[in-house]
Design an enzyme around this catalytic site. Sequence first.
Site, PDB file in Angstrom:
ATOM      1  N   ASP A 157       0.714  -1.090   0.298  1.00 10.17           N
ATOM      2  CA  ASP A 157      -0.032  -0.285  -0.122  1.00 10.17           C
ATOM      3  C   ASP A 157       1.245   1.449   0.048  1.00 10.17           C
ATOM      4  O   ASP A 157       1.941   1.342   0.772  1.00 10.17           O
ATOM      5  CB  ASP A 157      -0.394   0.091   0.895  1.00 10.17           C
ATOM      6  N   HIS A 208      -3.101   0.258  -3.762  1.00  8.76           N
ATOM      7  CA  HIS A 208      -3.153  -1.081  -3.095  1.00  8.76           C
ATOM      8  C   HIS A 208      -3.324  -1.856  -4.457  1.00  8.76           C
ATOM      9  O   HIS A 208      -3.407  -2.000  -5.404  1.00  8.76           O
ATOM     10  CB  HIS A 208      -4.687  -1.937  -2.106  1.00  8.76           C
TER      11      HIS A 208
END
Length: 286
Positions: free
Chosen positions: A208, A269
């Site tokens: 992330d 992500h």
Amino acid sequence: MPAPQTIAVVGFVLLAVLALGSLLLVRRLASRLARIAALSVGVVLLLGAAAGAIGAVAAGSAQRELPAPAAERIDGRADAAEQRTMPDDFVDARELEPGIEVELRYAGTRNFTGQVVDGYETDDRVILQRDAAAALAGVQRELAAEGLGLRVYDAYRPTRAVRFFMDWARTDDDSTRAEYYPDFEKPQLFELGYIAERSKHSLGGTVDLTLVDLAGGEPLDMGGPFDFFGERSHYDAEGLAPEQAANRARLREAMIAGGFEPYELEWWHFSYPLDDDARPVDAPVR
């Protein structure tokens, strides 16, 4: 597998038949003692059938309260297959490219739980499987040529951290709701794919992150914060300013060029394809 409610009904019918048989037997027995014994058996069987039915229905309701997580963020392997020690091929991506910035949010309280998450003992490591780490280092080098860099919010995530999320989701603590999930109740976070029982992060290939301006040191405006559970986090969310949409697109392009795959519900992500034998790991981040 039959539903708990179906099993309860069948069990109730069978026990009820036995109970009625016991009660009818009372009329055929001459002995007062025998009648009392038969009557007692019948009552016990009826009570047992009712209790079993109620328990099975309650169990079925409890299962519905915590929906199965979305498949996108599940690696599909059972927790029993976890590796308890850090694999030899897991490395810190910053050892390959020191220019990668890191701000592990789960090592502090600035995250959707509002707590330090179990399994995070340091906030300055970007642990990934070696191939994924090398790919991320390559992305950093490509971006640096245009004055941009990467800031990592999370990389490898121990399975104990995932269980921490699950435990948090079962509590009535809503202290972070206004900031991170204002539009949903906690059970919906599972249904919509924002929290999963098993995360690809635990395989060592998912990260992330966001973009930063190397000159000013500030992250670029992505039109929504990290870990916000809502439509604003979707890559193609409506209402983004042109600059925000362009920043998301640049991050996505750079990561895809480096071999990573995006996740539509979260602009931050990305997952690097790993071998089929990759399995979840539970060693702490330290």
